[in-house]
Design a protein around this motif. Structure first.
Motif, mmCIF file in Angstrom:
data_model
loop_
_atom_site.group_PDB
_atom_site.id
_atom_site.type_symbol
_atom_site.label_atom_id
_atom_site.label_comp_id
_atom_site.label_asym_id
_atom_site.label_seq_id
_atom_site.Cartn_x
_atom_site.Cartn_y
_atom_site.Cartn_z
ATOM 1 N N ALA A 1 6.716 5.267 -1.499
ATOM 2 C CA ALA A 1 5.759 5.544 -0.768
ATOM 3 C C ALA A 1 4.784 6.161 -1.368
ATOM 4 N N ALA A 2 3.212 5.910 -1.107
ATOM 5 C CA ALA A 2 2.255 6.964 -1.788
ATOM 6 C C ALA A 2 1.132 6.716 -0.912
ATOM 7 N N GLY B 1 -7.181 -10.442 -0.080
ATOM 8 C CA GLY B 1 -8.172 -11.168 0.737
ATOM 9 C C GLY B 1 -7.856 -11.404 2.330
ATOM 10 N N PHE B 2 -6.515 -11.939 2.330
ATOM 11 C CA PHE B 2 -6.019 -11.991 3.740
ATOM 12 C C PHE B 2 -5.806 -10.724 4.757
ATOM 13 N N SER B 3 -5.453 -9.563 4.138
ATOM 14 C CA SER B 3 -5.528 -8.460 4.793
ATOM 15 C C SER B 3 -6.808 -8.067 5.480
ATOM 16 N N GLY B 4 -7.801 -8.349 4.603
ATOM 17 C CA GLY B 4 -9.285 -7.959 4.940
ATOM 18 C C GLY B 4 -9.570 -9.140 6.063
ATOM 19 N N PHE B 5 -9.250 -10.436 5.948
ATOM 20 C CA PHE B 5 -9.634 -11.290 6.935
ATOM 21 C C PHE B 5 -9.187 -10.823 8.207
ATOM 22 N N VAL B 6 -7.759 -10.546 8.086
ATOM 23 C CA VAL B 6 -6.936 -10.306 9.630
ATOM 24 C C VAL B 6 -8.052 -9.177 10.186
ATOM 25 N N LEU B 7 -8.293 -8.001 9.421
ATOM 26 C CA LEU B 7 -9.203 -6.959 9.880
ATOM 27 C C LEU B 7 -10.672 -7.410 10.579
ATOM 28 N N LEU B 8 -11.116 -8.306 9.702
ATOM 29 C CA LEU B 8 -12.267 -8.613 10.459
ATOM 30 C C LEU B 8 -12.195 -9.792 11.437
ATOM 31 N N TRP C 1 0.183 8.370 7.614
ATOM 32 C CA TRP C 1 -0.391 7.859 8.633
ATOM 33 C C TRP C 1 -1.414 6.983 8.495
ATOM 34 N N THR C 2 -2.339 6.996 7.400
ATOM 35 C CA THR C 2 -3.488 6.113 7.131
ATOM 36 C C THR C 2 -2.708 4.887 6.979
ATOM 37 N N SER C 3 -1.890 4.628 6.292
ATOM 38 C CA SER C 3 -1.235 3.515 5.964
ATOM 39 C C SER C 3 -0.642 2.683 7.057
ATOM 40 N N PHE C 4 0.201 3.728 7.889
ATOM 41 C CA PHE C 4 0.785 3.166 9.207
ATOM 42 C C PHE C 4 -0.521 2.542 10.057
ATOM 43 N N LEU C 5 -1.370 2.996 10.202
ATOM 44 C CA LEU C 5 -2.518 2.670 11.189
ATOM 45 C C LEU C 5 -2.891 1.242 10.455
ATOM 46 N N THR C 6 -3.035 1.281 9.200
ATOM 47 C CA THR C 6 -3.734 -0.164 8.758
ATOM 48 C C THR C 6 -2.743 -1.065 8.620
ATOM 49 N N VAL C 7 -1.374 -0.921 8.778
ATOM 50 C CA VAL C 7 -0.452 -1.937 8.875
ATOM 51 C C VAL C 7 -0.376 -2.116 10.543
ATOM 52 N N ILE D 1 0.838 -1.137 0.099
ATOM 53 C CA ILE D 1 -0.078 -0.058 -0.052
ATOM 54 C C ILE D 1 0.791 1.219 0.092
ATOM 55 N N GLY D 2 1.976 1.109 -0.130
ATOM 56 C CA GLY D 2 3.067 2.139 -0.734
ATOM 57 C C GLY D 2 3.813 2.886 0.624
#
Length: 516
Positions: free
Chosen positions: A200-201, A357-364, A205-211, A60-61
């Motif tokens: 980076a893209a 899909g795995f990223s979304g699964f972890v968040l769920l 801050w948003t990408s950091f919190l996502t990870v 995600i950059g």
């Protein structure tokens, strides 16, 4: 007696099918050492799915430094909530999820059980895909060969049970440290000055919190396993040491692999984790990439057994809530086989683009497990302070009842409070939208569910840890209470046995619901 071990019978004990499942482990069956929790959770978390978390930042950059910082902080944060569950195992002598009956009711606990079974199956699906990819790249074959083979091995591990899984995990630890130690050192030396291929893209801050959220959610998801593998420890095991060994193993492997994944993802384009490891290993010594992938596949196969075993315990707990029956080996085998079939079917239907899909699964997983872990930990450490009536956990007419509105309300309110803060590819809450997609829902879920349960539970009638006849009162301040002879795991009176696996005339303190 913190590290005392009951008499062992060598490999016979390790390979003999486990006699128990969801019932209480009496004192004379307790065994194992505290340090065993370290290598168990190190190997259990040292798998390719953990490495994939590190790839999320570059995908995600997010730059290398921020990617590593996000996974390290996220892993250490999430592992804390996972590791503090470890103390519940030796104190209560029960698997992790069945303890939820004290907060949600005997039948109400099926609500979090559903999410947990989803977690077990989901992890095994991704583990199956990754292990099969690795084996196919090294020795050939495809999904229709490797998926069934992997399912069978995981089923066998789960059927034998606790001691074999612990043994395999400890045995794998040395191999993984050696192989990945060479890989990590060689990869860093080889590509330290190489150009970055993932510029980076977007908002850092948003990408950091996502990870951060992905790493934290991944670690918190292990909370549903923890007591399954600490419940055989002696009841007087030192709480801090149990928690520390669990934390050190799980956090150590997560920080290592996630950081390695971020490094590889930032320096080398790779379609998947297997490709990344092959290229990294072969860049050190030709053919070493295959060694790395094979070691990774072995770790995945082992943790698939861990997941299948946990799914069995949770499913049997759910069945037991509505159908009072002995948790026989036949029932255990049927559930384990069912889990294997479901995982196989889902894996065969999974699309090729599994990383997103795995990223979304972890968040769920994070969304559904955060309120549960908050309620469970507040109940154990704040409300009841470690005191439970074990018998009533198996009795829907006991003090915990069939449905506990306090626990269920706290769980649901925590989920609802998280919704405005959720940020996924398919939904973004208004607060997350205002924060440019940053997801801090896990913090909200922890605070709302934990605080609400503490308030509601404090207003319940009567003492929070009433003691009934023929029960076991487990007290943090009196750790030997759980080991009293004649203890009971079920809702019926104790029956002493004249003969058992420990020798004629020796009672195990089992009830008339032995797991046989």
């Amino acid at each position: 007696m913190h590290d005392q071990q009951a008499p062992r019978r060598g490999l016979t004990l390790v390979t003999a099918p486990e006699a128990r499942s969801i019932d209480y482990i009496p004192a004379d069956e307790r065994h194992g050492k505290l340090w065993h929790q370290g290598p168990f959770w190190f190997s259990g978390n040292f798998v390719l799915t953990t490495l994939v978390i590190g790839f999320i930042g570059p995908s995600i950059g997010l730059g290398l430094g921020w990617s590593v910082a996000a996974v390290v902080l996220g892993a250490c944060f999430g592992t804390f909530f996972m590791a503090v569950h470890a103390n519940q195992g030796p104190r209560m002598g029960l698997p992790q999820m069945i303890q939820s009956r004290a907060q949600f009711g005997v039948r109400g606990a099926v609500v979090p059980f559903t999410a947990v079974i989803f977690v077990y199956v989901g992890f095994n699906v991704f583990n199956t895909v990754l292990a099969a990819q690795g084996l196919a790249r090294i020795v050939g074959g495809g999904p229709w060969l490797w998926y069934p083979v992997l399912a069978v091995v995981s089923v066998v591990l789960a059927l034998v049970g606790h001691d074999l899984i612990h043994f395999v995990q400890r045995a794998l630890t040395g191999l993984l440290v050696l192989v990945f130690g060479v890989l990590t050192a060689g990869t860093v030396v080889q590509w330290w000055d190489a150009p970055i291929v993932a510029p980076a893209a977007g908002s850092p801050w948003t990408s950091f919190l996502t990870v951060f959220a992905a790493a934290a959610g991944y670690q918190i998801s292990y909370a549903v396993y923890v007591s399954d593998y600490s419940r055989y420890l002696p009841a007087d095991a030192a709480p801090r040491q149990v928690i520390w060994w669990t934390y050190a193993g799980a956090a150590g492997s997560a920080v290592w692999l996630m950081s390695l994944g971020a490094f590889i993802g930032n320096h080398m384009p790779a379609d998947d984790a297997v490709t990344g490891l092959l290229r990294s290993g072969d860049g050190i010594v030709s053919g070493f990439g295959s060694v790395v992938v094979l070691a990774s596949a072995l770790a995945l196969i082992s943790v698939m057994g861990v997941n299948t075993y946990g799914a069995m315990l949770t499913a049997v707990s759910a069945v037991d809530a509505f159908r009072r029956d002995r948790p026989t080996r036949r029932l255990r085998a049927a559930v384990v086989l069912s889990v294997g079939v479901v995982v196989l079917a889902v894996a065969l239907s999974l699309p090729d683009d599994y990383l997103a899909g795995f990223s979304g699964f972890v968040l769920l997983m994070l969304y559904f497990l955060v309120p549960w872990t908050a309620v469970n930990l507040v109940d154990y450490y704040v409300v009841r302070k470690g005191r439970y009536v074990i018998r009533d956990i198996f009795d829907d007419q006991g003090i915990y009842g069939r449905w506990s509105w306090r626990g269920l309300a706290s769980y649901v309110m925590g989920l609802l409070a998280m919704v405005p803060f959720i940020s996924t590819t398919f939904f973004r809450g208004p607060v997350a939208e205002a924060m440019d997609g940053a997801d801090v829902s896990f913090v909200v879920g922890l605070l709302v569910s934990g605080a609400l349960y503490a308030v509601l539970a404090d207003r319940r009638p009567g003492p929070p840890a009433a003691v009934a006849p023929l029960s076991i009162s487990v007290d943090l301040h009196s750790p030997t209470a759980a080991g009293r002879p004649g203890g009971y795991a079920g809702a019926r009176p104790v029956k002493k046995e004249s003969g058992n696996a420990h020798g004629p005339g020796k009672s195990t303190g089992r009830s008339d619901r032995p797991d046989r």
